[in-house]
Design a protein around this motif. Structure first.
Motif, mmCIF file in Angstrom:
data_model
loop_
_atom_site.group_PDB
_atom_site.id
_atom_site.type_symbol
_atom_site.label_atom_id
_atom_site.label_comp_id
_atom_site.label_asym_id
_atom_site.label_seq_id
_atom_site.Cartn_x
_atom_site.Cartn_y
_atom_site.Cartn_z
ATOM 1 N N THR A 203 0.885 -1.558 -0.351
ATOM 2 C CA THR A 203 -0.356 0.157 -0.022
ATOM 3 C C THR A 203 0.741 0.968 -0.123
ATOM 4 O O THR A 203 0.813 2.318 -0.611
ATOM 5 C CB THR A 203 -0.794 0.641 1.293
ATOM 6 N N ALA A 204 1.742 0.702 0.897
ATOM 7 C CA ALA A 204 3.106 2.018 0.702
ATOM 8 C C ALA A 204 3.737 2.432 -0.685
ATOM 9 O O ALA A 204 4.235 3.468 -0.682
ATOM 10 C CB ALA A 204 4.006 2.097 1.147
ATOM 11 N N GLY A 205 4.163 1.288 -1.729
ATOM 12 C CA GLY A 205 4.010 1.465 -2.555
ATOM 13 C C GLY A 205 4.908 0.933 -3.254
ATOM 14 O O GLY A 205 5.579 0.453 -4.244
ATOM 15 N N PHE A 206 6.102 -0.010 -2.318
ATOM 16 C CA PHE A 206 7.036 -1.212 -2.740
ATOM 17 C C PHE A 206 6.477 -1.663 -3.473
ATOM 18 O O PHE A 206 5.380 -2.753 -3.350
ATOM 19 C CB PHE A 206 7.833 -1.379 -1.009
ATOM 20 N N LYS A 207 7.917 -2.027 -4.477
ATOM 21 C CA LYS A 207 7.875 -3.034 -5.837
ATOM 22 C C LYS A 207 7.637 -4.470 -5.873
ATOM 23 O O LYS A 207 7.290 -5.257 -5.648
ATOM 24 C CB LYS A 207 8.588 -2.589 -6.875
ATOM 25 N N GLN A 208 9.203 -4.853 -4.871
ATOM 26 C CA GLN A 208 9.106 -6.098 -4.493
ATOM 27 C C GLN A 208 9.716 -5.971 -2.732
ATOM 28 O O GLN A 208 10.031 -5.652 -2.185
ATOM 29 C CB GLN A 208 10.349 -6.312 -4.586
ATOM 30 N N VAL A 209 8.745 -7.240 -1.794
ATOM 31 C CA VAL A 209 9.343 -7.257 -0.871
ATOM 32 C C VAL A 209 10.025 -8.827 -0.777
ATOM 33 O O VAL A 209 9.277 -10.226 -1.124
ATOM 34 C CB VAL A 209 7.757 -7.621 0.234
ATOM 35 N N ARG A 210 11.320 -9.091 0.111
ATOM 36 C CA ARG A 210 12.081 -10.329 0.519
ATOM 37 C C ARG A 210 12.223 -10.037 1.947
ATOM 38 O O ARG A 210 12.044 -9.747 2.750
ATOM 39 C CB ARG A 210 13.402 -10.345 -0.246
ATOM 40 N N TRP A 211 12.062 -11.776 2.796
ATOM 41 C CA TRP A 211 11.947 -12.254 4.011
ATOM 42 C C TRP A 211 12.789 -12.997 3.744
ATOM 43 O O TRP A 211 13.480 -13.838 3.502
ATOM 44 C CB TRP A 211 10.718 -12.556 4.165
ATOM 45 N N GLN A 212 13.968 -12.830 4.571
ATOM 46 C CA GLN A 212 15.207 -13.862 5.019
ATOM 47 C C GLN A 212 15.185 -14.126 6.198
ATOM 48 O O GLN A 212 15.443 -13.649 7.169
ATOM 49 C CB GLN A 212 16.169 -12.557 4.748
ATOM 50 N N LYS A 213 14.908 -15.510 6.574
ATOM 51 C CA LYS A 213 15.940 -16.018 7.409
ATOM 52 C C LYS A 213 17.076 -15.872 8.278
ATOM 53 O O LYS A 213 17.829 -15.503 7.451
ATOM 54 C CB LYS A 213 14.813 -17.353 7.362
ATOM 55 N N PRO A 214 16.761 -16.168 9.459
ATOM 56 C CA PRO A 214 18.069 -15.103 9.774
ATOM 57 C C PRO A 214 19.644 -16.421 9.097
ATOM 58 O O PRO A 214 19.030 -17.342 9.481
ATOM 59 C CB PRO A 214 17.946 -15.481 11.454
ATOM 60 N N LEU A 215 20.250 -15.972 9.639
ATOM 61 C CA LEU A 215 21.735 -16.229 9.316
ATOM 62 C C LEU A 215 23.317 -16.407 10.324
ATOM 63 O O LEU A 215 22.669 -15.704 10.860
ATOM 64 C CB LEU A 215 22.505 -16.091 8.066
ATOM 65 N N LEU A 216 23.770 -17.656 10.449
ATOM 66 C CA LEU A 216 24.951 -17.936 11.170
ATOM 67 C C LEU A 216 26.136 -17.760 10.773
ATOM 68 O O LEU A 216 26.500 -18.163 9.827
ATOM 69 C CB LEU A 216 24.609 -19.037 11.872
ATOM 70 N N SER A 217 26.487 -16.163 11.397
ATOM 71 C CA SER A 217 28.054 -15.635 10.476
ATOM 72 C C SER A 217 28.652 -17.045 10.893
ATOM 73 O O SER A 217 28.575 -17.955 11.446
ATOM 74 C CB SER A 217 28.592 -14.813 11.484
ATOM 75 N N PRO A 218 29.954 -17.181 10.057
ATOM 76 C CA PRO A 218 30.981 -18.220 9.994
ATOM 77 C C PRO A 218 31.579 -18.850 11.133
ATOM 78 O O PRO A 218 32.008 -19.408 12.582
ATOM 79 C CB PRO A 218 31.591 -18.446 8.762
#
Ligand code: SAM
Length: 245
Positions: A203-218
Motif C-alpha cells: 500500500t505504501a508503494g513498494f514494488k518488491q518485498v523479500r523475507w530473509q530467515k536469520p543466517l549464522l555467521s561462520p
C-alpha cells in the motif's frame, strides 16, 4: 506505542553484547544490506547508534540517525562527540518524520514491531518510502511474526525470550526479555501478521518485498558448535526484510 527507551537505554545498549546480536542479527542485517560504500543512508530507530556508527565505518557516504527517545539520541551524540564520524542524529517519531531527504538506503533494526495497528504500520512504511530514491531499498531486521508462541522459550539459552499473556492476535503485546550478565530487563512490542506487513509495504508503494530467515555467521562456529545455535535457527525470533521502491 509505549516502550520507554529513556529508562532502558543503557541496558538495551548492553544487550548488544549478547552473541546472537553479532552472529545472527548483525550478520543477517549486513548480508541483506550488501555493499553500502558511497551510499546515502537513513537509519530509523537508530537508538544509541550501535548500527549507525557501523554503517559510516563501512563506507556509507552520509548517515543520518533518527529516534524518538531523547535518551537514546543523547547516548548516540555522546559517542559522536567522543569520536566524530559526521553522523547527524535527529529526535523524531518516524510516523511524523515527513521527507528529510532522498536516500539510497533506509534501514531500521526493530522499528516496525513497535506499531500496534495496521494504520500505524502503514504510516511508518509511507514515511520510509517517502525518504527513498526511486529504486532505493529499505532493509530491516524485525520481530519474526511467524514464530509460534510454542517456541518462545527455545531461545532462553541465548539470553532472550518472548512471552505473551493473551493469545496472539493483531495488536497483541509481545514482551521481549533480555538477560545480560545476570541482569534482566523487558519491554513490549506488538504482533501484526505477515499479511498485514505485506499489505502495508504494498500500500505504501513498494514494488518488491523479500523475507530473509536469520543466517549464522561462520565466525559463530569458532566459539560454539552448530548444535548450540540450532534452536535459534529452528525457531528464529527475528527476521530480515528487504523492500525495493
Ligand atoms: C529495540 S530498539 C533498536 C535500536 C537500534 N536500531 C538497535 O538495533 O540497536 C528500538 C528503537 O526504536 C525507537 N522507536 C520506537 N518507536 C519509534 C518511533 N515511532 N519513531 C522513532 N523511533 C522509535 C526506540 O526509541 C528505540 O530506540
Amino acid at each position: 506505542m509505549t516502550t520507554d527507551y529513556d529508562t532502558i537505554a543503557k541496558q538495551y545498549k548492553k544487550s548488544k553484547e549478547l552473541p546472537f546480536r553479532l552472529h545472527v542479527e548483525a550478520y543477517t542485517f549486513f548480508h541483506l544490506l550488501g555493499d553500502i560504500a558511497g551510499k546515502s543512508l537513513l537509519d530509523l530507530a537508530c537508538g544509541e547508534g550501535f548500527y549507525t556508527r557501523q554503517f559510516q565505518l563501512q563506507g556509507a557516504a552520509s548517515v543520518v540517525g533518527v529516534d524518538n527517545s531523547e535518551k537514546m539520541i543523547e547516548l548516540a551524540r555522546q559517542q559522536e562527540a567522543l569520536k566524530p564520524q559526521g553522523i547527524k542524529y535527529i529526535i523524531a517519531d518516524v510516523q511524523e518524520l515527513g521527507v528529510i531527504g532522498s536516500f539510497d538506503l533506509v534501514v531500521a533494526a526493530y522499528l516496525l514491531n513497535y506499531t500496534q495497528t495496521k494504520e500505524q504500520l502503514l504510516l511508518m512504511c509511507q514515511s520510509i518510502y517517502a525518504n527513498l530514491k526511486p529504486g532505493g531499498r529499505f532493509v530491516t531486521v524485525n520481530d519474526n511474526n511467524e514464530q509460534s508462541p510454542d517456541s518462545f522459550l527455545a531461545t532462553e539459552k541465548y539470553g532472550f525470550i518472548k512471552s505473551i499473556s493473551e493469545p496472539l492476535a493483531e495488536g497483541t503485546p509481545i514482551k521481549f526479555t533480555f538477560v545480560v550478565d545476570g541482569e534482566e530487563f523487558s519491554f513490549d512490542n506488538y504482533y501484526l501478521s505477515r499479511d498485514t506487513y505485506e499489505w502495508a509495504f504494498q500500500t505504501a508503494g513498494f514494488k518488491q518485498v523479500r523475507w530473509q530467515k536469520p543466517l549464522l555467521s561462520p565466525d559463530a562456529l569458532k566459539e560454539e558448535s552448530q548444535e548450540f545455535w540450532q534452536d535459534f535457527l529452528n525457531y528464529p525470533p527475528l527476521i530480515g526484510i528487504e523492500c525495493i521502491k
